[in-house]
Design an enzyme around this catalytic site. Sequence first.
Site, short mmCIF file in Angstrom:
data_model
loop_
_atom_site.label_atom_id
_atom_site.label_comp_id
_atom_site.label_asym_id
_atom_site.label_seq_id
_atom_site.Cartn_x
_atom_site.Cartn_y
_atom_site.Cartn_z
N GLU A 1 -44.86 -108.02 -1.57
CA GLU A 1 -44.88 -107.98 -3.04
C GLU A 1 -43.71 -108.83 -3.57
O GLU A 1 -42.61 -108.80 -3.00
CB GLU A 1 -44.68 -106.52 -3.47
CG GLU A 1 -44.54 -106.31 -4.97
CD GLU A 1 -44.06 -104.89 -5.32
OE1 GLU A 1 -43.24 -104.31 -4.57
OE2 GLU A 1 -44.52 -104.36 -6.35
N ASN B 1 -48.05 -108.00 -11.85
CA ASN B 1 -47.52 -108.02 -10.48
C ASN B 1 -48.72 -108.34 -9.58
O ASN B 1 -49.56 -107.48 -9.32
CB ASN B 1 -46.92 -106.65 -10.17
CG ASN B 1 -46.17 -106.62 -8.86
OD1 ASN B 1 -46.43 -107.44 -7.98
ND2 ASN B 1 -45.26 -105.68 -8.72
N LYS C 1 -51.57 -105.55 -9.75
CA LYS C 1 -51.18 -104.18 -9.42
C LYS C 1 -51.70 -103.17 -10.45
O LYS C 1 -51.53 -103.36 -11.66
CB LYS C 1 -49.66 -104.11 -9.33
CG LYS C 1 -49.08 -102.83 -8.76
CD LYS C 1 -47.58 -103.02 -8.55
CE LYS C 1 -46.89 -101.81 -7.97
NZ LYS C 1 -45.45 -102.07 -7.71
N GLU D 1 -40.27 -101.76 -13.63
CA GLU D 1 -41.60 -102.38 -13.46
C GLU D 1 -42.50 -102.07 -14.66
O GLU D 1 -43.31 -102.89 -15.06
CB GLU D 1 -42.26 -101.86 -12.19
CG GLU D 1 -41.85 -102.59 -10.95
CD GLU D 1 -42.81 -102.31 -9.81
OE1 GLU D 1 -43.93 -102.80 -9.85
OE2 GLU D 1 -42.42 -101.59 -8.89
N CYS E 1 -47.61 -102.14 -3.17
CA CYS E 1 -46.51 -101.18 -3.13
C CYS E 1 -46.89 -99.77 -3.57
O CYS E 1 -47.47 -99.03 -2.80
CB CYS E 1 -45.32 -101.70 -3.93
SG CYS E 1 -43.83 -100.76 -3.51
N ASN F 1 -41.86 -103.38 -2.12
CA ASN F 1 -40.40 -103.34 -2.30
C ASN F 1 -40.08 -101.89 -2.61
O ASN F 1 -40.38 -101.41 -3.71
CB ASN F 1 -39.95 -104.17 -3.52
CG ASN F 1 -39.95 -105.66 -3.29
OD1 ASN F 1 -38.93 -106.27 -3.01
ND2 ASN F 1 -41.13 -106.27 -3.43
N1 CDT Z 1 -42.41 -101.79 -6.01
C1 CDT Z 1 -42.80 -100.52 -6.03
O1 CDT Z 1 -43.89 -100.21 -6.46
N2 CDT Z 1 -41.91 -99.60 -5.57
C2 CDT Z 1 -42.17 -98.20 -5.64
C3 CDT Z 1 -40.90 -97.49 -5.89
C4 CDT Z 1 -41.17 -96.17 -6.45
S1 CDT Z 1 -39.79 -95.50 -7.19
C5 CDT Z 1 -39.73 -96.14 -8.71
C6 CDT Z 1 -42.82 -97.61 -4.42
O2 CDT Z 1 -43.76 -96.84 -4.58
O3 CDT Z 1 -42.40 -97.89 -3.29
#
Ligand code: CDT
Length: 315
Positions: free
Chosen positions: A46, A115, A132, A151, A177, A202
């Site tokens: 991502e 995204n 996304k 985000e 993600c 990420n």
């Molecule tokens: N990039 C992404 O979606 N990261 C989320 C972090 C969650 S906490 C705000 C994840 O689900 O890994």
Amino acid sequence: MRTLRIAAAQLGPIARDEPRSEVVARLIDLLHGAAEAGCQLVVFPELALTTFFPRWHLDDGEGDEITGDLTELDSYYETSMPNAVTQPLFDEAQRLGVGFSLGYAEMTSDGRRFNTTILVERDGSVVGHYRKVHIPGHETHEPEREFQHLERRYFEESQEGFGVYSAFGGVVGMATCNDRRWPETYRVMGLQGVELIMIGYNTPIYYAPDPGQNLLQGFHNHLVMQAGAYQNGTWVVGVAKGGTEEGVESLAQSAIIAPSGQIAAQAVTTGDELVIATCDLDWCKQYKETLFDFDRYRRPEMYGLITSRKGAISP
Ligand code: CDT
């Protein structure tokens, strides 16, 4: 057997001031390694072209509106794909006959921010894109946090859903993600016969709303992807941008997961690394035609609440 040799191209940190051209050179290095290892498909993470910029409040607005000086924020988005800086990756992949998926921040011609992940076939043709669906984090600046997860400020929720494509000799789909934590992601693609789901992520290890979950990040990562693979009889490739980026530690643990739910290959570092497995797409049938024969065993008439209700309502 329909075998596809796949590389999850894990990335280590990308610095805030790292030029895109240097990042693209790293991606091309990984592409070369994958080609040398006989891979036909490389899965990049991502937001693979930039640092994870939602960790900063980059505009002047405190409410929902993004206002003020957007020079830095807007610099993280791609307004076309491929573009001048990513063209060498597309060219090299086509020359090598290797396909790839690549996550990046997209700014559409009418100024919408997504995204996005693009999927490119071995002949260089663009198979499709995914925007996304499940956008995590928060909408407004929360200065009490050590770092932001904005985000929900910087990306719109996609209304396009989870499509699948006939490509790479099978039925393939993408997710991004946070999508991997939601069973609906896999099932919607499972109902379209998906055999391979590519997921870039990420994931900061520190979870501000409940730091008790920090130690479980690695467990949850594999838990959800292994369950999604098994319950839908599909391969899942999960690929991280991991390591400590601008002082924030992110999960690595990229993995290629078989339709049995077993991990076929897994990263051993938190940096740039290729995780490679030979994936037999026909293996999916062993699950899709037995325990998870949807047509025979599912009871959709029992699941109405899944689409009619958003939040839980207790009796
Ligand atoms: N990039 C992404 O979606 N990261 C989320 C972090 C969650 S906490 C705000 C994840 O689900 O890994």
